[in-house]
Structures are given as C-alpha cells and as structure tokens.
Design an enzyme around this catalytic site. Structure first.
Site, PDB file in Angstrom:
ATOM      1  N   ARG A 240       0.846  -1.190   0.000  1.00  0.00           N
ATOM      2  CA  ARG A 240       0.000   0.000   0.000  1.00  0.00           C
ATOM      3  C   ARG A 240       0.881   1.240   0.000  1.00  0.00           C
ATOM      4  NH1 ARG A 240      -3.407  -2.235  -1.984  1.00  0.00           N
ATOM      5  NH2 ARG A 240      -5.439  -2.888  -1.196  1.00  0.00           N
ATOM      6  N   GLU A 269      -3.903   7.768  -4.514  1.00  0.00           N
ATOM      7  CA  GLU A 269      -4.125   7.390  -5.909  1.00  0.00           C
ATOM      8  C   GLU A 269      -5.369   8.086  -6.468  1.00  0.00           C
ATOM      9  OE1 GLU A 269      -4.253   3.133  -6.023  1.00  0.00           O
ATOM     10  OE2 GLU A 269      -2.222   2.918  -5.255  1.00  0.00           O
ATOM     11  N   HIS A 287      -0.839   0.841 -10.262  1.00  0.00           N
ATOM     12  CA  HIS A 287      -1.578  -0.087  -9.397  1.00  0.00           C
ATOM     13  C   HIS A 287      -2.206  -1.206 -10.231  1.00  0.00           C
ATOM     14  CE1 HIS A 287      -3.879  -0.406  -5.318  1.00  0.00           C
ATOM     15  NE2 HIS A 287      -3.506  -1.595  -5.780  1.00  0.00           N
TER      16      HIS A 287
END
Length: 326
Positions: A240, A269, A287
């Site tokens: 993360r 993000e 991601h």
C-alpha cells in the site's frame, strides 16, 4: 415495473457493485444476483437511494471502501465484499457492530502481484525503462555501462503474508538470502526475522513492501528506513502506498540516499507528487500488479462464493480476520 419493485422481486438477491468491474465479471454476478452497478459516487448515491431497503450485499474495492453512514442506509445489508486483498477503507468495526460480514479477496491475486514485484525489481535495478527510452532516442552508448547484478543479493520482505511468501519463492531462484519483518515472527519459514523495519532495511539490498495499509503501517518506511537501505539499495512497493513516507522517498531518490525504487501503489491514488515523477531513478506502474485475467477471474469467483455462502447461511470462504495475511 419500477426499479425498486424489480429489485425486490422474489428469488433475486439485490446487491450493489460499487466499483469498476470488467464486463465478464458483471455478467457472472448478474447471472446469480440482481446487480445494481454503481462504480462512481453519483451512481452509488442513486443505488442507495433507490434500492437501499432491499440491498443485501455490497461489492467494493479499497479505493471506494464502504462507510458507516452508507451501511446505515442499507437496513437489509448482510455482507460487504472487498474485491482485492485490501480492506482498510471499509469500516470493519462499524460493519461488525451492525452484524454485517466483511470478506476480501485473499489469495486471488497472489501470483500476479508477486510476478509484478519481480518485474519491477528487474526494471529498476537493470535500468530497463531508461535503457528503452535511450534506445528509442538513438542513444546507444548513453546508458551502455555496468548495471547491478541481482543474483546472490540480499532481499528484505516487509509483510510476509501470502504475497510476501510468493515473492520469496521467486527470489529463491536468484539465490537471495531473505529476511522479513511482520508484527510477529513466523515459525514456519526458514528466513531471518528482523525486529523492525530499520533492521530489515539494513540487512537488505532489495526491500519489498508487501504490508497492508491502515494506521498500524502508515509511514512505516520512513527516512530512517531508507537511510538504512543505503545508496546501493532498492525499494519495491506492491503493498500500500501509505506504508511508505512519500516525501521521504522522494528526497531519498533525489539525494541518492537509495539507488532507486519501483512503485505500483501510491498514498493518494491516482495522484503522484511531481517530486516523485521527477526522480530519474524511479520506475512506476499504475496499481496494476494484481490485475491479470486469471486474477480477475479469481476475484469474481471469490465474490460469488462469499455472497452465496452468506445468503445460504454457510461459512464464508475468505472473511476478514484482522490479520496481516495478504
């Protein structure tokens, strides 16, 4: 027939899908449930307002999560399913207080994330991206110099859950000694345990971040950890974004406190700070480590299995346990 009446039709359990899903995933869910697709805020509000009294399940992801106030508007809600492994943006405590089950996609993307982590390591250490750009610009000699070896170097894994173990398995092919740090040492692995992230980084040439997000890991990889990793060390984050102090990482990259980094996840993000984007010794991906056809199929399989088990009164396949097992 009105939308609300259709949603309440007998024999069809009503669920909200509150995040983007590929078409085949929606088709699969729609074959089993009455799906209200709401992948953005406006459609989510419409779905809650229109079908809130009959919705019994929610499918979401870590970007959207699910808040207590949304739960309160769904009086029939029985289960919240996180598509991926992460669930820190779901208010698990609020769900449990309301008798709502929470599940996640543990194991669904393990191979995909581990494969991507190794790809990021190679890209960062061997200069794959910068060499590609130089070649396209006609600069044959500009980057034709020695690049670091990977075989025999030391690896540190921050978060030795399922994904961390899969990365370790792949690193074994490169004869890398492996150390790790978890909240607690594991008795079932042959790797060296580091008592904290600083000690782990000092013992590693390549530091893999596989830890989950949340308050307990926020900013765990800070300036001290990066200094311990050192000027020949590389950081790879597939856990993360919040686990790594973004400002400290940007400074370490520009100052060459570390040799380089590769990131698939970010603190906020999809925004990436310009200071990071300006670092030439950084490799980025958006991601996507957990996205592969096989992983996406496994995500949907897991969601269907958890929803079906809940509505049939059976044990849930992958309930959130509160552990760090990823």
């Amino acid at each position: 027939m009105s939308e609300a009446t259709r949603a309440a039709a007998p024999g069809r359990v009503s669920i909200i899908v509150a995040c983007a899903l590929p078409a085949h995933g929606l088709t699969r869910l729609s074959a089993a449930f009455d799906v209200h697709y709401a992948p953005d805020a406006a459609r989510r509000e419409h779905a809650i307002a229109t079908w809130g009294t009959v919705v019994r399940g929610v499918v979401t992801n870590v970007a959207t999560g699910w808040r207590a106030q949304w739960m309160d508007r769904l009086p029939a809600l029985e289960i919240i399913c996180a598509i991926g492994v992460g669930y820190e943006s779901i208010d698990v405590a609020a769900a449990r207080a309301r008798g709502i089950a929470v599940t996640h996609g543990r194991g669904a993307n393990t191979a995909s994330v581990a494969d991507h982590a190794i790809a990021l390591l190679f890209a960062a250490v061997r200069g794959i991206v910068s060499n590609d750009r130089a070649m396209r610009a006609g600069e044959w000699n500009a980057l034709r110099h020695a690049w670091p070896d990977l075989s025999g170097r030391r690896a540190g894994i921050l978060g030795l859950g399922a994904i961390g173990m899969a990365i370790a398995t792949r690193l074994a092919a490169f004869d890398m000694p492996i150390s790790y740090h978890n909240r607690n040492p594991r008795g079932d692995v042959p790797f060296d345990y580091a008592p904290d992230a600083v000690v782990l980084a000092a013992a590693a040439d390549f530091l893999f971040v596989c830890a989950p997000g949340g308050a307990a890991t926020h900013g765990l990889v800070d300036a001290r950890v990066l200094r311990a990793l050192g000027p020949d060390g590389y950081l790879v984050n597939v856990g993360r974004g919040t686990v790594v102090d973004t400002a400290a990482l940007a400074e370490a990259l520009h100052a060459r406190t570390i040799a380089g980094a590769a990131l698939d996840v970010y603190a906020e993000e999809p925004a990436v700070p310009q200071r990071l984007l300006d670092a030439p010794n950084l490799v980025l991906s958006p991601h996507v480590a957990g996205l592969s056809p096989r992983a996406e199929e496994a995500y949907v399989d897991g969601i269907v299995a958890n929803l079906s088990a809940c509505f049939d009164g059976r044990a849930l396949p992958t309930p959130v346990s509160g552990s760090d097992d990823r």
